[in-house]
Design a protein around this motif. Structure first.
Motif, PDB file in Angstrom:
ATOM      1  N   GLY A  75     -15.726  -2.893  13.456  1.00  0.00           N
ATOM      2  CA  GLY A  75     -15.515  -2.804  12.019  1.00  0.00           C
ATOM      3  C   GLY A  75     -15.277  -4.166  11.408  1.00  0.00           C
ATOM      4  N   ASN A  76     -14.961  -4.171  10.122  1.00  0.00           N
ATOM      5  CA  ASN A  76     -14.732  -5.403   9.377  1.00  0.00           C
ATOM      6  C   ASN A  76     -13.298  -5.457   8.869  1.00  0.00           C
ATOM      7  N   THR A  77     -12.748  -6.658   8.792  1.00  0.00           N
ATOM      8  CA  THR A  77     -11.392  -6.831   8.290  1.00  0.00           C
ATOM      9  C   THR A  77     -11.271  -6.249   6.882  1.00  0.00           C
ATOM     10  N   GLY A  78     -10.229  -5.450   6.668  1.00  0.00           N
ATOM     11  CA  GLY A  78      -9.999  -4.827   5.371  1.00  0.00           C
ATOM     12  C   GLY A  78     -10.593  -3.445   5.230  1.00  0.00           C
ATOM     13  N   GLN A  79     -11.368  -3.006   6.208  1.00  0.00           N
ATOM     14  CA  GLN A  79     -11.952  -1.663   6.177  1.00  0.00           C
ATOM     15  C   GLN A  79     -10.840  -0.622   6.312  1.00  0.00           C
ATOM     16  N   PRO A  80     -10.860   0.460   5.514  1.00  0.00           N
ATOM     17  CA  PRO A  80      -9.789   1.463   5.583  1.00  0.00           C
ATOM     18  C   PRO A  80      -9.700   2.123   6.955  1.00  0.00           C
ATOM     19  N   VAL A  81      -8.467   2.385   7.379  1.00  0.00           N
ATOM     20  CA  VAL A  81      -8.185   3.125   8.606  1.00  0.00           C
ATOM     21  C   VAL A  81      -7.467   4.412   8.213  1.00  0.00           C
ATOM     22  N   PHE A  82      -7.916   5.542   8.773  1.00  0.00           N
ATOM     23  CA  PHE A  82      -7.424   6.856   8.360  1.00  0.00           C
ATOM     24  C   PHE A  82      -6.655   7.544   9.493  1.00  0.00           C
ATOM     25  N   ALA A  83      -5.689   8.374   9.102  1.00  0.00           N
ATOM     26  CA  ALA A  83      -5.001   9.218  10.077  1.00  0.00           C
ATOM     27  C   ALA A  83      -6.004  10.207  10.655  1.00  0.00           C
ATOM     28  N   ALA A  84      -6.028  10.322  11.988  1.00  0.00           N
ATOM     29  CA  ALA A  84      -7.016  11.178  12.647  1.00  0.00           C
ATOM     30  C   ALA A  84      -6.675  12.658  12.526  1.00  0.00           C
ATOM     31  N   ALA A  85      -5.418  12.977  12.168  1.00  0.00           N
ATOM     32  CA  ALA A  85      -4.995  14.370  11.987  1.00  0.00           C
ATOM     33  C   ALA A  85      -3.667  14.367  11.241  1.00  0.00           C
ATOM     34  N   ASP A  86      -3.226  15.543  10.789  1.00  0.00           N
ATOM     35  CA  ASP A  86      -1.930  15.664  10.119  1.00  0.00           C
ATOM     36  C   ASP A  86      -0.806  15.231  11.064  1.00  0.00           C
ATOM     37  N   GLY A  87       0.256  14.672  10.482  1.00  0.00           N
ATOM     38  CA  GLY A  87       1.401  14.284  11.296  1.00  0.00           C
ATOM     39  C   GLY A  87       2.356  13.424  10.502  1.00  0.00           C
ATOM     40  N   PHE A  88       3.145  12.617  11.200  1.00  0.00           N
ATOM     41  CA  PHE A  88       4.051  11.687  10.528  1.00  0.00           C
ATOM     42  C   PHE A  88       4.132  10.396  11.334  1.00  0.00           C
ATOM     43  N   ILE A  89       4.473   9.304  10.635  1.00  0.00           N
ATOM     44  CA  ILE A  89       4.600   8.005  11.288  1.00  0.00           C
ATOM     45  C   ILE A  89       5.842   8.036  12.179  1.00  0.00           C
ATOM     46  N   ASP A  90       5.627   7.894  13.485  1.00  0.00           N
ATOM     47  CA  ASP A  90       6.723   7.949  14.448  1.00  0.00           C
ATOM     48  C   ASP A  90       7.230   6.559  14.821  1.00  0.00           C
ATOM     49  N   ARG A  91       6.346   5.562  14.706  1.00  0.00           N
ATOM     50  CA  ARG A  91       6.724   4.205  15.115  1.00  0.00           C
ATOM     51  C   ARG A  91       5.851   3.204  14.379  1.00  0.00           C
ATOM     52  N   VAL A  92       6.461   2.083  13.989  1.00  0.00           N
ATOM     53  CA  VAL A  92       5.746   0.962  13.376  1.00  0.00           C
ATOM     54  C   VAL A  92       6.201  -0.298  14.101  1.00  0.00           C
ATOM     55  N   ARG A  93       5.248  -1.081  14.545  1.00  0.00           N
ATOM     56  CA  ARG A  93       5.624  -2.289  15.275  1.00  0.00           C
ATOM     57  C   ARG A  93       4.805  -3.474  14.781  1.00  0.00           C
ATOM     58  N   VAL A  94       5.457  -4.631  14.718  1.00  0.00           N
ATOM     59  CA  VAL A  94       4.805  -5.886  14.352  1.00  0.00           C
ATOM     60  C   VAL A  94       5.059  -6.878  15.476  1.00  0.00           C
ATOM     61  N   GLN A  95       3.980  -7.436  16.037  1.00  0.00           N
ATOM     62  CA  GLN A  95       4.078  -8.381  17.145  1.00  0.00           C
ATOM     63  C   GLN A  95       3.224  -9.612  16.865  1.00  0.00           C
ATOM     64  N   ALA A  96       3.661 -10.758  17.409  1.00  0.00           N
ATOM     65  CA  ALA A  96       2.871 -11.978  17.293  1.00  0.00           C
ATOM     66  C   ALA A  96       1.657 -11.936  18.205  1.00  0.00           C
ATOM     67  N   SER A  97       1.721 -11.128  19.260  1.00  0.00           N
ATOM     68  CA  SER A  97       0.610 -10.975  20.191  1.00  0.00           C
ATOM     69  C   SER A  97       0.452  -9.484  20.461  1.00  0.00           C
ATOM     70  N   GLY A  98      -0.110  -9.118  21.611  1.00  0.00           N
ATOM     71  CA  GLY A  98      -0.223  -7.704  21.959  1.00  0.00           C
ATOM     72  C   GLY A  98      -0.990  -6.910  20.921  1.00  0.00           C
ATOM     73  N   TYR A  99      -0.393  -5.790  20.470  1.00  0.00           N
ATOM     74  CA  TYR A  99      -1.043  -4.898  19.510  1.00  0.00           C
ATOM     75  C   TYR A  99      -0.980  -5.408  18.077  1.00  0.00           C
ATOM     76  N   GLY A 100      -0.238  -6.486  17.817  1.00  0.00           N
ATOM     77  CA  GLY A 100      -0.147  -6.987  16.451  1.00  0.00           C
ATOM     78  C   GLY A 100       0.535  -5.974  15.550  1.00  0.00           C
ATOM     79  N   ASN A 101      -0.088  -5.663  14.428  1.00  0.00           N
ATOM     80  CA  ASN A 101       0.403  -4.618  13.519  1.00  0.00           C
ATOM     81  C   ASN A 101      -0.110  -3.272  14.016  1.00  0.00           C
ATOM     82  N   VAL A 102       0.804  -2.375  14.397  1.00  0.00           N
ATOM     83  CA  VAL A 102       0.383  -1.126  15.030  1.00  0.00           C
ATOM     84  C   VAL A 102       1.190   0.047  14.488  1.00  0.00           C
ATOM     85  N   LEU A 103       0.502   1.178  14.305  1.00  0.00           N
ATOM     86  CA  LEU A 103       1.116   2.425  13.848  1.00  0.00           C
ATOM     87  C   LEU A 103       0.960   3.502  14.914  1.00  0.00           C
ATOM     88  N   TYR A 104       2.001   4.341  15.046  1.00  0.00           N
ATOM     89  CA  TYR A 104       1.972   5.498  15.933  1.00  0.00           C
ATOM     90  C   TYR A 104       2.174   6.743  15.066  1.00  0.00           C
TER      91      TYR A 104
END
Length: 585
Positions: A75-104
């Motif tokens: 994909g391209n930077t800035g392209q929308p990312v969608f929730a794959a199914a109904d649910g709720f945000i369980d975890r948010v993490r920000v890292q300098a390496s690894g997964y970077g900005n990541v949602l669970y």
């Protein structure tokens, strides 16, 4: 009950050996086709707007020191990312390496989806994260919002695709996990819109000469040929091998319809005279086992030539759960009287299959095995300790995948900044599963430099700071690779280089700096730490470690007028660099 024997080998190495070590019992496993069909196919939608999805990395793909735990969607930077199914945000993490900005995102059906390397989160989540970063005065955060605080609907935008963390190019790393166990599952088994009618490609093979414990004596290429019909085979009706037992290795990649990329395969099965001798498949992954990749692959070939070979046999210390526990575990006994018929099948997650068939027989002329001189015998299934005058090494049980004839020597090096002999620990082409302790006693180290001393790994490029703490007269640390180690001193402060900064910042949207240290970091050493303030108040600098870059985005918190910036950066030994300057907004 096991009994333990303590014995001392020449050179003062202590080995704690278990007289018996049980292999897991052979257990039947369904065919890969059954795994493919067993997953729900209509629950999750594609997390990006593309059909078919272009996959740049598959689940279980071979990566450095780990199996890939998701799929990489192009994909391209800035392209929308969608929730794959109904649910709720369980975890948010920000890292300098690894997964970077990541949602669970946690879903009511017992699954959790993961969205990594995001450029940014949706506005409400981004606001929550930034407020927490300012409250804690730190960039890296690991947050667990209250259940239901951020509810999402299937197809709702939750972020933007990006290149944050350890990513090397814009893409979405997407995972599906079991919520209760956190075990990663293969997303390609859940009916996502991926067009794949192309079978995997078998490119190369190797043969390994094994002893009765499935330890490798030696290996060599096993030539294969591409036939006119596109299949692969061997030149001779029967291939003669000078060994009592052998295992095979295969280099294979998956292809996707309409997308040119070498991706990882899903499953391998090897049959000997019609009986299953070996099977590996990647329908799921336990994160605690991911480093066993180094036992699964030909690690030496990877280090020497950059070649990824799947072993089609199990080393004794390979505890990965993704194998069928057959009686042979991939070890093929050869006879000089009757050839063994081998069928090797490689499959992708769409069920496309490639195979190669051949026959092997024991040669009357056995292959000579000439070992290299060594100093110590280290077992894979017991603790080992080497005690010398200026050096000790302690390997925990299970750190090795097979018994090792360990080579050790020292050389003198009077280079500036070195305060010990160079200790050569075998070679870096032998993998290590667990951290092990290394202790080195320095020589001629001035007392005022004790706080600056580190154990350094000296490979290619700049040395690695592996950390180190004092235990009497020894510097002690934990590392996870063999190679060359010595005591060095780090008394140089990091460097801070302005990238986007000048006295007048009124027309700038960001300010950015490059930070670097004279040592790389591995083992138990800490990475660079930093703190930025404007007029004495902490401000958020985002850290992209792969680019050595700190970036502050002006968001209205810094008003118009003259301001004072102070940016400090510290390394593992406490050396500090400070950048201070006035600027206008």
């Amino acid at each position: 009950m096991r009994k333990f024997l303590q014995k001392t080998l020449p050179g003062s190495v202590m080995v704690l050996t278990a007289l018996s070590f049980e292999n897991p019992e052979p257990a039947p496993m369904p065919d890969p086709e059954i795994f493919i069909a067993a997953h729900p196919k209509d629950y999750f939608m594609a997390p990006v707007a593309a059909s078919p999805l272009k996959i740049n990395g598959t689940f279980g793909e071979l990566r450095s020191d780990h199996f890939h735990s998701g799929i990489d969607i192009d994909g391209n930077t800035g392209q929308p990312v969608f929730a794959a199914a109904d649910g709720f945000i369980d975890r948010v993490r920000v890292q300098a390496s690894g997964y970077g900005n990541v949602l669970y995102v946690k879903h009511p059906n017992g699954y959790t989806t993961v969205y990594a390397h995001l450029d940014r989160f949706s506005s409400d989540i981004q606001k929550f994260v930034k407020e927490t970063q300012y409250k804690r005065e730190r960039f890296e955060v690991d947050l667990h919002p209250a259940d239901g605080q951020f509810r999402v609907k299937k197809g709702q935008e939750i972020g933007k695709l990006g290149n944050s963390g350890g990513s090397t190019g814009p893409h979405l790393h997407f995972e599906i996990r079991q919520s209760g166990t956190d075990r990663a599952l293969n997303p390609l088994l859940f009916g996502l819109p991926v067009q794949d009618k192309v079978p995997p490609e078998i490119r190369d093979m190797k043969v390994y000469f094994l002893n009765e414990k499935r330890e490798v004596l030696t290996s060599k290429p096993f030539p294969i040929q591409r036939q006119k019909d596109g299949t692969v085979g061997v030149a001779n009706e029967v291939t003669y091998l000078g060994a009592w037992r052998v295992g095979f290795g295969v280099k294979a990649f998956d292809k996707q319809s309409g997308h040119r990329n070498d991706n990882g395969i899903f499953a391998i099965a090897l049959y000997a005279d019609g009986e299953l001798a070996y099977q590996w498949r990647m329908d799921q992954l336990d994160f605690d086992e991911s480093r066993y990749l180094n036992a699964h692959v030909d690690y030496a070939a990877r280090k020497r030539y950059g070649a990824w070979f799947h072993r089609c046999f199990l080393l004794p210390g390979d505890r990965l759960s993704n194998y069928t526990r057959t009686n042979a575990l991939g070890s093929i006994a050869l006879s000089k009287d009757k050839p063994v018929k081998i069928l090797l099948k490689v499959m992708d997650a769409a069920g496309n299959t490639s195979s190669i068939q051949f026959q092997v027989k024991r040669d009357e002329n056995m292959e000579p095995f000439v070992g290299q001189p060594y100093q110590y015998e280290l077992p894979w299934d017991a603790e080992s300790r080497i005690d010398l005058e200026d050096f000790t090494m302690s390997l925990p049980k299970g750190a090795l995948y097979e018994n090792l004839q360990f080579q050790y020597k020292t050389t003198q090096d009077d280079s500036d900044g070195m305060y010990s002999s160079m200790h050569h620990l075998h070679d870096n082409r032998t993998p290590v599963q667990k951290y092990f302790e290394v202790s080195i006693r320095p020589r001629n180290l001035p007392p005022e430099l004790r706080t600056k001393a580190v154990i350094a790994y000296c490979g290619e490029g700049r040395p690695d700071n592996c950390g180190g703490a004092w235990r009497d007269d020894y510097l002690v640390t934990k590392v996870r690779q063999f190679g060359d180690y010595c005591v060095m001193v780090d008394k140089d402060q990091p460097t801070i280089t302005p990238v986007v900064f000048d006295d007048d910042m009124r027309k700038k949207s960001t300010m950015a700096f490059r930070i670097r240290d004279n040592f790389a970091v591995s083992g138990s050493a800490d990475h660079l730490t930093y703190r930025g303030t404007v007029d004495g108040q902490w401000v958020l600098f985002e850290y992209d470690r792969k680019r050595d870059r700190l970036t502050h985005t002006f968001d209205g918190r810094i008003g118009a007028g003259e301001h004072w910036l102070r940016l400090s950066v510290k390394d593992d030994r406490g050396n500090e660099a400070v950048f201070e300057r006035k600027f206008l907004r």
